[in-house]
Write a protein that holds these residues in place. Structure first.
Motif, mmCIF file in Angstrom:
data_model
loop_
_atom_site.group_PDB
_atom_site.id
_atom_site.type_symbol
_atom_site.label_atom_id
_atom_site.label_comp_id
_atom_site.label_asym_id
_atom_site.label_seq_id
_atom_site.Cartn_x
_atom_site.Cartn_y
_atom_site.Cartn_z
ATOM 1 N N GLY A 122 0.808 -1.223 0.000
ATOM 2 C CA GLY A 122 0.000 0.000 0.000
ATOM 3 C C GLY A 122 0.831 1.258 0.000
ATOM 4 N N ILE A 123 2.014 1.185 -0.619
ATOM 5 C CA ILE A 123 2.913 2.338 -0.662
ATOM 6 C C ILE A 123 2.856 2.963 -2.050
ATOM 7 C CG2 ILE A 123 5.322 3.085 -0.527
ATOM 8 C CD1 ILE A 123 5.797 0.859 1.497
ATOM 9 N N TYR A 124 2.495 4.249 -2.079
ATOM 10 C CA TYR A 124 2.393 4.977 -3.346
ATOM 11 C C TYR A 124 2.982 6.376 -3.158
ATOM 12 C CZ TYR A 124 -0.998 1.259 -4.300
ATOM 13 O OH TYR A 124 -1.612 0.037 -4.460
ATOM 14 N N GLY A 125 4.279 6.470 -3.212
ATOM 15 C CA GLY A 125 4.925 7.762 -3.036
ATOM 16 C C GLY A 125 4.614 8.706 -4.185
ATOM 17 N N VAL A 126 4.532 9.994 -3.862
ATOM 18 C CA VAL A 126 4.255 10.993 -4.894
ATOM 19 C C VAL A 126 5.240 12.150 -4.753
ATOM 20 C CG1 VAL A 126 1.807 10.441 -5.102
ATOM 21 C CG2 VAL A 126 2.553 12.146 -3.422
ATOM 22 N N PRO A 127 5.731 12.674 -5.880
ATOM 23 C CA PRO A 127 6.565 13.873 -5.815
ATOM 24 C C PRO A 127 5.688 15.098 -5.601
ATOM 25 C CG PRO A 127 6.262 13.241 -8.089
ATOM 26 C CD PRO A 127 5.573 12.182 -7.255
ATOM 27 N N ALA A 128 6.285 16.154 -5.076
ATOM 28 C CA ALA A 128 5.555 17.409 -4.903
ATOM 29 C C ALA A 128 6.200 18.465 -5.779
ATOM 30 C CB ALA A 128 5.596 17.841 -3.441
ATOM 31 N N PHE A 129 5.399 19.106 -6.596
ATOM 32 C CA PHE A 129 5.894 20.163 -7.469
ATOM 33 C C PHE A 129 5.549 21.496 -6.812
ATOM 34 C CE2 PHE A 129 5.546 16.431 -10.022
ATOM 35 C CZ PHE A 129 6.623 16.503 -10.895
ATOM 36 N N SER A 130 6.549 22.086 -6.187
ATOM 37 C CA SER A 130 6.281 23.164 -5.249
ATOM 38 C C SER A 130 6.055 24.526 -5.873
ATOM 39 C CB SER A 130 7.449 23.290 -4.278
ATOM 40 O OG SER A 130 8.567 23.867 -4.925
ATOM 41 N N GLY A 131 6.682 24.787 -7.015
ATOM 42 C CA GLY A 131 6.621 26.137 -7.556
ATOM 43 C C GLY A 131 7.614 27.077 -6.915
ATOM 44 N N LYS A 132 8.456 26.588 -5.993
ATOM 45 C CA LYS A 132 9.451 27.429 -5.321
ATOM 46 C C LYS A 132 10.859 26.885 -5.574
ATOM 47 C CE LYS A 132 6.313 28.587 -1.518
ATOM 48 N NZ LYS A 132 6.122 28.560 -0.047
ATOM 49 N N PRO A 133 11.576 27.407 -6.558
ATOM 50 C CA PRO A 133 11.168 28.457 -7.487
ATOM 51 C C PRO A 133 10.686 27.931 -8.837
ATOM 52 C CG PRO A 133 13.527 28.192 -7.598
ATOM 53 C CD PRO A 133 13.033 27.177 -6.597
ATOM 54 N N ASP A 134 10.680 26.616 -9.055
ATOM 55 C CA ASP A 134 10.372 26.070 -10.383
ATOM 56 C C ASP A 134 9.147 25.175 -10.317
ATOM 57 O OD1 ASP A 134 12.855 27.103 -11.646
ATOM 58 O OD2 ASP A 134 13.803 25.720 -10.246
ATOM 59 N N LYS A 135 8.065 25.595 -10.956
ATOM 60 C CA LYS A 135 6.820 24.846 -10.881
ATOM 61 C C LYS A 135 6.878 23.493 -11.576
ATOM 62 C CE LYS A 135 3.732 28.814 -10.410
ATOM 63 N NZ LYS A 135 2.565 29.526 -10.980
ATOM 64 N N ASP A 136 7.803 23.355 -12.535
ATOM 65 C CA ASP A 136 7.850 22.110 -13.298
ATOM 66 C C ASP A 136 8.892 21.132 -12.762
ATOM 67 O OD1 ASP A 136 9.981 23.716 -13.995
ATOM 68 O OD2 ASP A 136 9.981 23.114 -16.105
ATOM 69 N N LYS A 137 9.450 21.409 -11.575
ATOM 70 C CA LYS A 137 10.459 20.528 -11.006
ATOM 71 C C LYS A 137 10.006 20.015 -9.641
ATOM 72 C CE LYS A 137 14.362 22.783 -13.310
ATOM 73 N NZ LYS A 137 15.649 23.489 -13.116
ATOM 74 N N PRO A 138 10.302 18.765 -9.315
ATOM 75 C CA PRO A 138 9.886 18.230 -8.017
ATOM 76 C C PRO A 138 10.686 18.849 -6.873
ATOM 77 C CG PRO A 138 11.268 16.648 -9.163
ATOM 78 C CD PRO A 138 11.006 17.753 -10.137
ATOM 79 N N ALA A 139 10.008 19.068 -5.763
ATOM 80 C CA ALA A 139 10.665 19.623 -4.580
ATOM 81 C C ALA A 139 11.517 18.565 -3.900
ATOM 82 C CB ALA A 139 9.615 20.160 -3.615
ATOM 83 N N ARG A 140 12.571 19.023 -3.239
ATOM 84 C CA ARG A 140 13.473 18.119 -2.534
ATOM 85 C C ARG A 140 13.697 18.508 -1.079
ATOM 86 N NH1 ARG A 140 15.322 17.664 -7.861
ATOM 87 N NH2 ARG A 140 16.219 15.631 -8.403
ATOM 88 N N HIS A 141 13.231 19.663 -0.679
ATOM 89 C CA HIS A 141 13.570 20.183 0.643
ATOM 90 C C HIS A 141 12.329 20.530 1.456
ATOM 91 C CE1 HIS A 141 17.866 20.580 -0.385
ATOM 92 N NE2 HIS A 141 17.429 20.869 -1.585
ATOM 93 N N GLY A 142 12.431 20.295 2.771
ATOM 94 C CA GLY A 142 11.366 20.645 3.690
ATOM 95 C C GLY A 142 10.521 19.451 4.102
ATOM 96 N N HIS A 143 9.968 19.516 5.315
ATOM 97 C CA HIS A 143 9.098 18.453 5.820
ATOM 98 C C HIS A 143 7.924 18.188 4.878
ATOM 99 C CE1 HIS A 143 10.963 17.913 9.708
ATOM 100 N NE2 HIS A 143 10.826 19.180 10.035
ATOM 101 N N LYS A 144 7.418 19.264 4.267
ATOM 102 C CA LYS A 144 6.277 19.144 3.364
ATOM 103 C C LYS A 144 6.687 19.327 1.913
ATOM 104 C CE LYS A 144 2.544 18.759 4.833
ATOM 105 N NZ LYS A 144 1.731 17.602 5.282
ATOM 106 N N MET A 145 7.978 19.250 1.634
ATOM 107 C CA MET A 145 8.508 19.281 0.276
ATOM 108 C C MET A 145 7.973 20.477 -0.516
ATOM 109 S SD MET A 145 8.462 15.258 -0.692
ATOM 110 C CE MET A 145 9.387 15.567 -2.190
ATOM 111 N N GLN A 146 8.375 21.660 -0.073
ATOM 112 C CA GLN A 146 7.876 22.875 -0.694
ATOM 113 C C GLN A 146 8.940 23.640 -1.483
ATOM 114 O OE1 GLN A 146 6.281 23.831 3.304
ATOM 115 N NE2 GLN A 146 4.601 24.739 2.169
ATOM 116 N N THR A 147 10.168 23.165 -1.490
ATOM 117 C CA THR A 147 11.241 23.926 -2.133
ATOM 118 C C THR A 147 12.060 23.007 -3.018
ATOM 119 O OG1 THR A 147 11.331 25.246 -0.101
ATOM 120 C CG2 THR A 147 13.068 25.589 -1.707
ATOM 121 N N THR A 148 12.387 23.485 -4.207
ATOM 122 C CA THR A 148 13.063 22.627 -5.180
ATOM 123 C C THR A 148 14.571 22.568 -5.010
ATOM 124 O OG1 THR A 148 13.173 24.453 -6.765
ATOM 125 C CG2 THR A 148 11.269 22.992 -6.912
#
Length: 280
Positions: free
Chosen positions: A85-111
Protein backbone atom coordinates in the motif's frame (compact mmCIF):
# COMPACT_ATOMS: atom_id res chain seq x y z
CA UNK A 1 29.15 30.94 4.67
CA UNK A 2 29.49 29.39 8.10
CA UNK A 3 30.15 32.79 9.64
CA UNK A 4 26.90 34.08 8.14
CA UNK A 5 25.08 30.94 9.30
CA UNK A 6 26.23 31.72 12.84
CA UNK A 7 25.73 35.50 12.62
CA UNK A 8 23.21 37.05 15.00
CA UNK A 9 20.75 39.35 13.23
CA UNK A 10 18.50 42.01 14.75
CA UNK A 11 15.23 40.67 16.14
CA UNK A 12 12.28 40.70 13.75
CA UNK A 13 8.58 41.00 14.69
CA UNK A 14 7.84 37.47 13.47
CA UNK A 15 10.73 35.07 13.69
CA UNK A 16 11.91 31.77 15.09
CA UNK A 17 15.33 33.06 16.02
CA UNK A 18 18.07 35.60 15.35
CA UNK A 19 20.54 33.25 13.67
CA UNK A 20 20.52 30.08 11.62
CA UNK A 21 22.67 28.24 14.16
CA UNK A 22 20.20 29.08 16.93
CA UNK A 23 17.89 26.47 15.38
CA UNK A 24 20.51 24.19 13.78
CA UNK A 25 23.30 23.36 16.22
CA UNK A 26 22.96 19.73 17.39
CA UNK A 27 25.49 18.15 17.54
CA UNK A 28 27.39 20.64 15.35
CA UNK A 29 26.66 23.77 13.33
CA UNK A 30 24.16 22.78 10.66
CA UNK A 31 22.58 20.00 12.70
CA UNK A 32 19.19 19.77 14.44
CA UNK A 33 17.49 22.21 16.74
CA UNK A 34 17.03 21.71 20.47
CA UNK A 35 13.36 22.63 20.62
CA UNK A 36 10.32 22.75 18.36
CA UNK A 37 9.58 25.99 16.56
CA UNK A 38 6.44 27.31 14.96
CA UNK A 39 5.98 26.55 11.28
CA UNK A 40 6.03 29.82 9.40
CA UNK A 41 6.68 29.34 5.65
CA UNK A 42 3.05 28.45 4.86
CA UNK A 43 1.72 31.64 6.40
CA UNK A 44 2.39 34.93 4.58
CA UNK A 45 4.35 37.44 6.56
CA UNK A 46 2.71 40.35 4.76
CA UNK A 47 -0.76 40.63 3.23
CA UNK A 48 -1.40 43.85 1.32
CA UNK A 49 1.56 45.38 3.12
CA UNK A 50 0.28 44.47 6.59
CA UNK A 51 2.33 42.07 8.73
CA UNK A 52 0.27 39.10 9.86
CA UNK A 53 -0.01 37.46 13.27
CA UNK A 54 1.51 33.99 12.96
CA UNK A 55 1.24 32.83 16.56
CA UNK A 56 -0.50 29.61 17.54
CA UNK A 57 0.77 27.61 14.59
CA UNK A 58 1.97 24.01 14.47
CA UNK A 59 5.37 23.24 15.98
CA UNK A 60 8.13 21.15 14.45
CA UNK A 61 11.70 20.31 15.35
CA UNK A 62 14.20 22.01 13.02
CA UNK A 63 15.70 19.24 10.87
CA UNK A 64 19.37 18.46 10.48
CA UNK A 65 20.85 20.23 7.45
CA UNK A 66 23.98 18.06 7.28
CA UNK A 67 24.45 16.48 3.84
CA UNK A 68 21.39 18.39 2.62
CA UNK A 69 23.25 19.71 -0.40
CA UNK A 70 23.38 16.23 -1.89
CA UNK A 71 19.59 16.20 -2.25
CA UNK A 72 19.76 18.55 -5.23
CA UNK A 73 21.65 15.95 -7.26
CA UNK A 74 19.75 12.85 -6.12
CA UNK A 75 17.10 11.61 -8.56
CA UNK A 76 13.50 11.54 -7.38
CA UNK A 77 12.49 7.88 -7.32
CA UNK A 78 9.24 7.43 -5.40
CA UNK A 79 8.91 4.27 -3.34
CA UNK A 80 5.98 2.23 -4.67
CA UNK A 81 4.89 -1.22 -3.51
CA UNK A 82 1.28 -2.07 -4.18
CA UNK A 83 1.37 -5.12 -1.92
CA UNK A 84 2.32 -2.83 0.99
CA UNK A 85 0.00 0.00 0.00
CA UNK A 86 2.91 2.34 -0.66
CA UNK A 87 2.39 4.98 -3.35
CA UNK A 88 4.92 7.76 -3.04
CA UNK A 89 4.26 10.99 -4.89
CA UNK A 90 6.56 13.87 -5.81
CA UNK A 91 5.55 17.41 -4.90
CA UNK A 92 5.89 20.16 -7.47
CA UNK A 93 6.28 23.16 -5.25
CA UNK A 94 6.62 26.14 -7.56
CA UNK A 95 9.45 27.43 -5.32
CA UNK A 96 11.17 28.46 -7.49
CA UNK A 97 10.37 26.07 -10.38
CA UNK A 98 6.82 24.85 -10.88
CA UNK A 99 7.85 22.11 -13.30
CA UNK A 100 10.46 20.53 -11.01
CA UNK A 101 9.89 18.23 -8.02
CA UNK A 102 10.66 19.62 -4.58
CA UNK A 103 13.47 18.12 -2.53
CA UNK A 104 13.57 20.18 0.64
CA UNK A 105 11.37 20.64 3.69
CA UNK A 106 9.10 18.45 5.82
CA UNK A 107 6.28 19.14 3.36
CA UNK A 108 8.51 19.28 0.28
CA UNK A 109 7.88 22.88 -0.69
CA UNK A 110 11.24 23.93 -2.13
CA UNK A 111 13.06 22.63 -5.18
CA UNK A 112 16.66 23.70 -4.50
CA UNK A 113 18.95 24.23 -1.53
CA UNK A 114 19.47 27.84 -2.62
CA UNK A 115 15.72 28.53 -2.51
CA UNK A 116 15.52 26.73 0.84
CA UNK A 117 18.21 29.03 2.30
CA UNK A 118 16.67 32.18 0.85
CA UNK A 119 13.28 31.27 2.25
CA UNK A 120 14.72 30.58 5.70
CA UNK A 121 16.14 34.09 5.95
CA UNK A 122 12.68 35.48 5.20
CA UNK A 123 10.38 33.10 7.06
CA UNK A 124 12.48 31.86 9.97
CA UNK A 125 14.52 35.00 10.74
CA UNK A 126 12.07 37.61 9.48
CA UNK A 127 14.69 39.37 7.36
CA UNK A 128 14.51 41.31 4.11
CA UNK A 129 16.51 39.70 1.30
CA UNK A 130 17.87 41.15 -1.92
CA UNK A 131 16.49 42.26 -4.41
CA UNK A 132 14.27 43.79 -1.69
CA UNK A 133 11.10 43.78 -3.75
CA UNK A 134 8.20 44.37 -1.36
CA UNK A 135 6.60 40.94 -1.42
CA UNK A 136 6.36 37.64 0.47
CA UNK A 137 9.30 36.11 -1.41
CA UNK A 138 11.78 38.65 -0.02
CA UNK A 139 10.10 39.59 3.26
CA UNK A 140 10.64 43.28 2.52
CA UNK A 141 8.41 46.25 3.15
CA UNK A 142 8.24 49.05 0.58
CA UNK A 143 11.48 51.02 0.53
CA UNK A 144 13.28 48.68 2.96
CA UNK A 145 16.99 48.08 2.44
CA UNK A 146 17.92 44.38 2.36
CA UNK A 147 19.24 42.76 5.53
CA UNK A 148 20.75 39.91 3.50
CA UNK A 149 22.39 40.29 0.09
CA UNK A 150 22.22 37.85 -2.80
CA UNK A 151 25.93 37.09 -2.34
CA UNK A 152 25.35 36.24 1.32
CA UNK A 153 22.56 33.83 0.39
CA UNK A 154 24.98 32.22 -2.09
CA UNK A 155 27.65 31.92 0.63
CA UNK A 156 25.33 30.22 3.13
CA UNK A 157 24.10 27.89 0.39
CA UNK A 158 27.70 26.98 -0.42
CA UNK A 159 28.41 26.26 3.25
CA UNK A 160 25.42 23.94 3.60
CA UNK A 161 26.14 22.25 0.28
CA UNK A 162 29.51 21.22 1.71
CA UNK A 163 28.41 20.56 5.31
CA UNK A 164 28.68 16.80 5.04
CA UNK A 165 27.81 14.25 7.68
CA UNK A 166 30.30 11.80 9.22
CA UNK A 167 30.60 8.44 7.50
CA UNK A 168 28.19 5.70 8.62
CA UNK A 169 29.32 3.26 11.29
CA UNK A 170 30.09 -0.34 10.43
CA UNK A 171 26.63 -1.93 10.15
CA UNK A 172 25.70 -4.84 12.41
CA UNK A 173 25.45 -8.26 10.81
CA UNK A 174 22.02 -8.71 9.28
CA UNK A 175 20.99 -5.10 9.80
CA UNK A 176 20.66 -4.17 6.13
CA UNK A 177 18.69 -7.35 5.42
CA UNK A 178 16.18 -6.58 8.19
CA UNK A 179 15.92 -2.98 6.97
CA UNK A 180 14.96 -4.31 3.54
CA UNK A 181 12.71 -7.20 4.62
CA UNK A 182 10.55 -4.99 6.83
CA UNK A 183 10.00 -2.63 3.89
CA UNK A 184 11.96 0.32 5.29
CA UNK A 185 14.14 0.46 2.17
CA UNK A 186 11.11 0.96 -0.08
CA UNK A 187 10.89 4.62 0.91
CA UNK A 188 14.19 5.15 2.73
CA UNK A 189 16.19 4.45 -0.43
CA UNK A 190 19.07 6.04 -2.29
CA UNK A 191 22.34 7.43 -0.93
CA UNK A 192 20.59 9.55 1.70
CA UNK A 193 17.91 6.96 2.52
CA UNK A 194 15.04 9.00 1.11
CA UNK A 195 13.05 8.61 -2.09
CA UNK A 196 12.45 12.38 -2.12
CA UNK A 197 8.72 11.79 -2.25
CA UNK A 198 5.76 12.24 0.04
CA UNK A 199 3.74 9.46 1.66
CA UNK A 200 0.46 9.45 3.56
CA UNK A 201 1.41 8.43 7.08
CA UNK A 202 -2.07 8.04 8.50
CA UNK A 203 -4.43 9.82 10.88
CA UNK A 204 -1.93 10.11 13.73
CA UNK A 205 0.34 12.17 11.49
CA UNK A 206 -2.43 14.40 10.11
CA UNK A 207 -1.33 17.23 12.36
CA UNK A 208 0.77 19.33 10.02
CA UNK A 209 -0.11 22.07 7.58
CA UNK A 210 -1.78 21.04 4.33
CA UNK A 211 -0.23 22.58 1.23
CA UNK A 212 -1.26 23.08 -2.36
CA UNK A 213 0.23 19.68 -3.16
CA UNK A 214 0.09 17.62 0.05
CA UNK A 215 -2.54 16.80 2.64
CA UNK A 216 -1.98 17.21 6.37
CA UNK A 217 -1.00 13.53 6.71
CA UNK A 218 1.44 13.47 3.79
CA UNK A 219 5.08 13.97 4.71
CA UNK A 220 8.41 13.82 2.95
CA UNK A 221 10.47 10.69 3.58
CA UNK A 222 13.03 11.77 6.16
CA UNK A 223 16.65 11.32 5.02
CA UNK A 224 18.34 8.87 7.37
CA UNK A 225 21.67 10.67 7.58
CA UNK A 226 23.88 10.89 10.69
CA UNK A 227 21.15 9.34 12.81
CA UNK A 228 23.39 9.07 15.87
CA UNK A 229 23.48 12.89 15.85
CA UNK A 230 19.70 13.17 16.19
CA UNK A 231 17.69 13.21 19.36
CA UNK A 232 14.21 13.97 18.03
CA UNK A 233 12.77 11.80 15.27
CA UNK A 234 9.74 12.80 13.27
CA UNK A 235 8.60 16.22 12.11
CA UNK A 236 7.90 17.34 15.68
CA UNK A 237 10.45 15.19 17.51
CA UNK A 238 7.75 13.15 19.26
CA UNK A 239 9.68 9.87 18.89
CA UNK A 240 12.73 11.23 20.68
CA UNK A 241 15.88 9.11 20.49
CA UNK A 242 14.05 5.80 20.04
CA UNK A 243 14.09 3.99 16.69
CA UNK A 244 11.34 1.74 18.08
CA UNK A 245 9.14 4.76 18.84
CA UNK A 246 9.86 6.26 15.41
CA UNK A 247 8.63 3.10 13.71
CA UNK A 248 5.62 2.38 15.92
CA UNK A 249 4.42 5.98 16.43
CA UNK A 250 5.16 7.60 13.09
CA UNK A 251 4.48 4.89 10.52
CA UNK A 252 0.75 4.54 9.98
CA UNK A 253 -0.95 4.81 6.62
CA UNK A 254 1.52 3.77 3.92
CA UNK A 255 3.95 2.70 6.64
CA UNK A 256 1.50 0.38 8.39
CA UNK A 257 2.61 -2.87 6.72
CA UNK A 258 6.24 -2.10 7.44
CA UNK A 259 5.35 -1.35 11.06
CA UNK A 260 3.43 -4.62 11.32
CA UNK A 261 6.41 -6.55 9.99
CA UNK A 262 8.62 -4.82 12.52
CA UNK A 263 6.31 -5.79 15.38
CA UNK A 264 6.66 -9.47 14.44
CA UNK A 265 10.47 -9.35 14.75
CA UNK A 266 12.24 -10.90 17.70
CA UNK A 267 13.68 -8.55 20.29
CA UNK A 268 17.15 -9.39 18.96
CA UNK A 269 16.24 -8.42 15.40
CA UNK A 270 14.59 -5.22 16.60
CA UNK A 271 17.78 -4.29 18.44
CA UNK A 272 19.83 -5.08 15.32
CA UNK A 273 17.59 -2.87 13.20
CA UNK A 274 17.86 -0.02 15.71
CA UNK A 275 21.66 -0.35 15.73
CA UNK A 276 21.71 -0.33 11.93
CA UNK A 277 19.56 2.81 11.67
CA UNK A 278 21.48 4.61 14.40
CA UNK A 279 24.71 3.91 12.53
CA UNK A 280 23.60 5.43 9.23
Amino acid sequence: GQALFEQVYPPAPTRNGQSCVECHSVPVTGGMGFAAHKVVPDHPRFVDGVEQDRTGMAFMVPPSLLALGALDAQPVACGVDETMGIYGVPAFSGKPDKDKPARHGHKMQTTTLHAFVAGAFVHELGLCTEPADPDEATGCEPGQAPDVTADEIDDVTYFLAHAGAPAPLTPPAGGAAIFTSTGCATCHAGPLRTDLCAHDMGAAMADGPATEFLSASQWATMPLVYMRGRYGMGHDGRAGWSVDAAITMLHGGEGDVSRSRYLTLSSTDRATLAQYVRGL
